[in-house]
Design a protein around this motif. Structure first.
Motif, PDB file in Angstrom:
ATOM      1  N   UNK A 172      12.546  11.640   2.792  1.00 11.56           N
ATOM      2  CA  UNK A 172      13.537  10.858   3.514  1.00 11.56           C
ATOM      3  C   UNK A 172      13.859   9.498   2.959  1.00 11.56           C
ATOM      4  N   UNK A 173      13.238   9.114   1.845  1.00 14.28           N
ATOM      5  CA  UNK A 173      13.605   7.826   1.236  1.00 14.28           C
ATOM      6  C   UNK A 173      14.920   7.957   0.479  1.00 14.28           C
ATOM      7  N   UNK A 174      15.708   6.913   0.515  1.00 19.69           N
ATOM      8  CA  UNK A 174      16.939   6.878  -0.270  1.00 19.69           C
ATOM      9  C   UNK A 174      16.582   6.406  -1.674  1.00 19.69           C
ATOM     10  N   UNK A 175      16.472   7.337  -2.595  1.00 18.26           N
ATOM     11  CA  UNK A 175      16.040   7.011  -3.953  1.00 18.26           C
ATOM     12  C   UNK A 175      17.198   6.873  -4.935  1.00 18.26           C
ATOM     13  N   UNK A 176      18.432   6.979  -4.448  1.00 18.76           N
ATOM     14  CA  UNK A 176      19.590   6.874  -5.341  1.00 18.76           C
ATOM     15  C   UNK A 176      19.663   5.472  -5.944  1.00 18.76           C
ATOM     16  N   UNK A 177      19.977   5.406  -7.222  1.00 18.05           N
ATOM     17  CA  UNK A 177      20.108   4.142  -7.923  1.00 18.05           C
ATOM     18  C   UNK A 177      21.520   3.989  -8.470  1.00 18.05           C
ATOM     19  N   UNK A 197      12.390  -0.320   0.991  1.00 11.89           N
ATOM     20  CA  UNK A 197      11.935  -0.605   2.350  1.00 11.89           C
ATOM     21  C   UNK A 197      12.338   0.557   3.255  1.00 11.89           C
ATOM     22  N   UNK A 198      11.388   1.077   4.052  1.00 12.56           N
ATOM     23  CA  UNK A 198       9.969   0.702   4.097  1.00 12.56           C
ATOM     24  C   UNK A 198       9.191   1.357   2.967  1.00 12.56           C
ATOM     25  N   UNK A 199       8.014   0.836   2.705  1.00  8.85           N
ATOM     26  CA  UNK A 199       7.128   1.470   1.728  1.00  8.85           C
ATOM     27  C   UNK A 199       6.269   2.551   2.378  1.00  8.85           C
ATOM     28  N   UNK A 200       6.277   2.584   3.712  1.00  9.32           N
ATOM     29  CA  UNK A 200       5.447   3.539   4.455  1.00  9.32           C
ATOM     30  C   UNK A 200       6.314   4.284   5.455  1.00  9.32           C
ATOM     31  N   UNK A 201       6.204   5.610   5.452  1.00 17.53           N
ATOM     32  CA  UNK A 201       6.859   6.466   6.456  1.00 17.53           C
ATOM     33  C   UNK A 201       5.806   7.410   7.014  1.00 17.53           C
ATOM     34  N   UNK A 202       5.452   7.230   8.260  1.00 16.38           N
ATOM     35  CA  UNK A 202       4.416   8.053   8.892  1.00 16.38           C
ATOM     36  C   UNK A 202       3.148   8.030   8.035  1.00 16.38           C
ATOM     37  N   UNK A 256       0.320   0.683   7.261  1.00 13.74           N
ATOM     38  CA  UNK A 256       1.316  -0.387   7.152  1.00 13.74           C
ATOM     39  C   UNK A 256       0.745  -1.650   6.516  1.00 13.74           C
ATOM     40  N   UNK A 257      -0.587  -1.732   6.478  1.00 13.15           N
ATOM     41  CA  UNK A 257      -1.214  -2.880   5.829  1.00 13.15           C
ATOM     42  C   UNK A 257      -0.780  -2.963   4.365  1.00 13.15           C
ATOM     43  N   UNK A 258      -0.585  -1.815   3.744  1.00 13.52           N
ATOM     44  CA  UNK A 258      -0.154  -1.782   2.348  1.00 13.52           C
ATOM     45  C   UNK A 258       1.157  -2.543   2.157  1.00 13.52           C
ATOM     46  N   UNK A 259       2.164  -2.245   2.977  1.00 15.68           N
ATOM     47  CA  UNK A 259       3.454  -2.916   2.807  1.00 15.68           C
ATOM     48  C   UNK A 259       3.340  -4.413   3.054  1.00 15.68           C
ATOM     49  N   UNK A 260       2.543  -4.809   4.054  1.00 23.79           N
ATOM     50  CA  UNK A 260       2.384  -6.237   4.335  1.00 23.79           C
ATOM     51  C   UNK A 260       1.754  -6.959   3.151  1.00 23.79           C
ATOM     52  N   UNK A 261       0.751  -6.337   2.535  1.00 22.33           N
ATOM     53  CA  UNK A 261       0.102  -6.970   1.396  1.00 22.33           C
ATOM     54  C   UNK A 261       1.031  -7.055   0.194  1.00 22.33           C
ATOM     55  N   UNK A 262       1.760  -5.983  -0.065  1.00 23.56           N
ATOM     56  CA  UNK A 262       2.716  -6.016  -1.179  1.00 23.56           C
ATOM     57  C   UNK A 262       3.773  -7.098  -0.957  1.00 23.56           C
ATOM     58  N   UNK A 263       4.337  -7.149   0.261  1.00 22.69           N
ATOM     59  CA  UNK A 263       5.407  -8.099   0.553  1.00 22.69           C
ATOM     60  C   UNK A 263       4.939  -9.534   0.383  1.00 22.69           C
ATOM     61  N   UNK A 264       3.700  -9.829   0.779  1.00 20.98           N
ATOM     62  CA  UNK A 264       3.214 -11.201   0.717  1.00 20.98           C
ATOM     63  C   UNK A 264       2.748 -11.592  -0.681  1.00 20.98           C
ATOM     64  N   UNK A 265       2.318 -10.620  -1.507  1.00 20.00           N
ATOM     65  CA  UNK A 265       1.758 -10.957  -2.821  1.00 20.00           C
ATOM     66  C   UNK A 265       2.804 -10.903  -3.928  1.00 20.00           C
ATOM     67  N   UNK A 266       3.543  -9.802  -4.007  1.00 17.76           N
ATOM     68  CA  UNK A 266       4.517  -9.641  -5.088  1.00 17.76           C
ATOM     69  C   UNK A 266       5.956  -9.450  -4.584  1.00 17.76           C
ATOM     70  N   UNK A 267       6.129  -9.143  -3.311  1.00 17.21           N
ATOM     71  CA  UNK A 267       7.448  -8.747  -2.806  1.00 17.21           C
ATOM     72  C   UNK A 267       8.546  -9.767  -3.045  1.00 17.21           C
TER      73      UNK A 267
END
Length: 360
Positions: A164-169, A264-269, A318-329
């Motif tokens: 379900x991610x939109x991967x079109x570039x 976004x998001x980096x996590x789905x279910x 969801x901790x993964x996305x929070x850490x990515x967003x704060x460190x490199x996002x």
């Protein structure tokens, strides 16, 4: 179903992000069953990058093995369209690494931690089934299930799209690259060279990263909206022929690099997307190793915490996305804005910039 095909966590894709994710998923305290599935027979090949990374990129996620280092980068230079050379500022220690050896060694570490590695297996679809499990199907029809998926199958990620991610570039958010290993007496040791100009690499740049001993990784990238069939390879052949006439050329290959904002998001279910599949690449330079290491580490740790052998607590992922967003996002999104500006630079403007640095 064969119990050997059932896991707590499946990592799809055996590049840097996927391997590091598998290692950290398996080294949690719950003795989870972790599978690492990759479409390639051998990890690390082909090497679709310049193999350059700074010490900071390792320090945050992966222990640097000195056996991986081909050369220490002492200086970096930018060559303008007219040929003016500028030594770039910077004091961060950087390396050119042997990515093939690095990935083999990291696979071995994953195996020591109990990860089951399944090579030469292309996952073509994935879906959530009953009981909170995901079912992944390979091109040959084999099926693998898990409570949690870490999707690391690269820029063309079929699995992320299936989930379900939109991967079109957009063409302007992709760089078409050509790579080769070059040997020549004129290759500068301990140096990274960058060449810009519309005749060299429209919308991108060419690079020469010394591996020592008169050998270098040489490549170039062309913006997707400015390329055509076979164009990057032709431009690379022309560049090498002019810069290093008579050079020995090996391992030529092509590939795409995403130059888009991270997904976004980096996590789905119960699924997470990492690395190139998540567009976690510095859009100004195309560098992605440090981002991949960090995203793999944080996603793997999140999975190890969320899974308990009987299921997966999706909220903990969801901790993964929070850490990515704060460190490199934020840094990655700024690089996208910088790329959008740089694409519009004319050759004359790039020459003016080079001249201003030369005269400073």
């Amino acid at each position: 179903m064969d119990t050997a095909a059932s896991f707590d966590i499946i990592v799809i894709g055996g590049g840097p992000a996927g391997i590091v994710a598998a290692i950290h998923a398996a080294q949690g305290q719950r003795c989870l069953r972790v599978g690492l599935i990759d479409r390639k027979e051998k990890p690390g090949l082909p090497v679709r990058c310049g193999e350059a990374i700074g010490l900071k990129g390792f320090a945050s996620s992966v222990h640097l093995d000195k056996a991986w280092i081909k050369s220490v980068v002492v200086k970096a230079k930018l060559v303008s369209p007219s040929g003016a050379t500028v030594t770039l500022p910077g004091n961060q220690q950087s390396y050119i690494i042997d990515r093939e050896k690095m990935e083999r060694d990291l696979i071995d570490e994953a195996l020591r931690r109990g990860v089951r590695f399944i090579p030469a297996t292309a996952i073509v679809s994935a879906m959530m089934t009953g009981g909170g499990r995901y079912e992944c199907t390979s091109a040959s029809g084999n099926r693998y299930t898990a409570f949690c998926l870490i999707v690391a199958d690269g820029v063309e990620s079929r699995v992320a799209r299936a989930l379900g991610w939109n991967t079109a570039l957009k063409p302007s958010d992709m760089i078409a690259c050509a790579f080769a290993r070059v040997e020549h007496r004129d290759i500068e040791p301990d140096t990274c060279l960058f060449f810009v100009g519309r005749s060299i690499a429209p919308g991108g740049y060419a690079w020469v990263f010394s591996r020592g001993g008169g050998q270098a990784n040489v490549g170039l990238g062309v913006l997707g909206s400015m390329t055509g069939a076979g164009k990057p390879r032709r431009l690379l052949e022309d560049f090498i022929g002019k810069k290093y006439p008579g050079a020995t050329i090996s391992l030529p290959h092509c590939g795409g690099v995403p130059m888009a904002r991270w997904l976004k998001p980096l996590v789905k279910d119960g699924a997470m997307v990492v690395g190139d599949a998540a567009r976690q690449v510095n859009c100004a330079t195309g560098a992605g190793l440090a981002y991949s290491f960090f995203s793999g580490m944080t996603a793997g740790k999140a999975a190890a915490t969320a899974c308990n052998g009987n299921g997966c607590d999706h909220r903990r992922l969801r901790r993964y996305e929070k850490q990515w967003a704060s460190y490199y996002g934020k840094q990655q999104r700024r690089s996208y804005s910088l790329k959008e500006v740089m694409v519009g630079f004319s050759d004359d403007f790039l020459d003016e910039i080079a001249a201003s640095f030369s005269n400073a």
